[in-house]
Design a protein around this motif. Sequence first.
Motif, PDB file in Angstrom:
ATOM      1  N   TYR A 182      -1.221  14.434  -4.890  1.00 29.35           N
ATOM      2  CA  TYR A 182      -2.148  14.776  -3.811  1.00 29.35           C
ATOM      3  C   TYR A 182      -1.470  14.919  -2.455  1.00 29.35           C
ATOM      4  N   MET A 183      -0.208  14.521  -2.334  1.00 29.31           N
ATOM      5  CA  MET A 183       0.493  14.670  -1.051  1.00 29.31           C
ATOM      6  C   MET A 183       1.338  15.944  -1.100  1.00 29.31           C
ATOM      7  N   LEU A 237       0.883   6.360  -7.078  1.00 25.13           N
ATOM      8  CA  LEU A 237      -0.272   7.170  -7.466  1.00 25.13           C
ATOM      9  C   LEU A 237       0.005   8.654  -7.281  1.00 25.13           C
ATOM     10  N   ASN A 238       0.769   8.988  -6.233  1.00 24.98           N
ATOM     11  CA  ASN A 238       1.093  10.389  -5.996  1.00 24.98           C
ATOM     12  C   ASN A 238       1.924  10.983  -7.135  1.00 24.98           C
ATOM     13  N   ASN A 254       0.560   3.938  -2.980  1.00 30.03           N
ATOM     14  CA  ASN A 254       0.314   5.345  -2.658  1.00 30.03           C
ATOM     15  C   ASN A 254       1.388   6.250  -3.256  1.00 30.03           C
ATOM     16  N   LEU A 307       0.814  -1.215   0.000  1.00 31.35           N
ATOM     17  CA  LEU A 307       0.000   0.000   0.000  1.00 31.35           C
ATOM     18  C   LEU A 307       0.849   1.267   0.000  1.00 31.35           C
ATOM     19  N   MET A 308       1.978   1.241   0.706  1.00 36.73           N
ATOM     20  CA  MET A 308       2.860   2.415   0.713  1.00 36.73           C
ATOM     21  C   MET A 308       3.393   2.710  -0.693  1.00 36.73           C
TER      22      MET A 308
END
Length: 127
Positions: free
Chosen positions: A27-28, A21-22, A18, A14-15
């Motif tokens: 989005y971060m 995807l970023n 994420n 998941l990390m």
Amino acid sequence: MKIVKLILCLLFGLMFINAGLNKFLNYMPVPEMPEDIMKIMGAFMTISWLMPLIGAIEILGGLLFAIPKTRALGAIVILPVMVGIILHNSYFMPSGLAIALPLFAINLWIIADNWNKYKPMISEPTA
């Protein structure tokens, strides 16, 4: 021990999903970084295909890593990215090693745990 491995591998996957995807969706928030690191990141951004490639590898590797049946492949796919993360943090952001080293250890653990699956790729063929 099996449940610990499952949870760690899910979180690891998941990390990376994420992080990948970023790279596409931004989005971060970007943390404050020293000027020399900003120059490096700027250089990476001038190579227009590099960040999407890394993001795609992170997403693919994270997905493969999170699924038990494909975990051995995911560990190999994500390994070059992990090596890059370790090297980058070693030279430019040693504080990041607090996260990078445990992730690298998980990656190496899964590779070692699946070593028998890799043996056919590296052993000499018998004629």
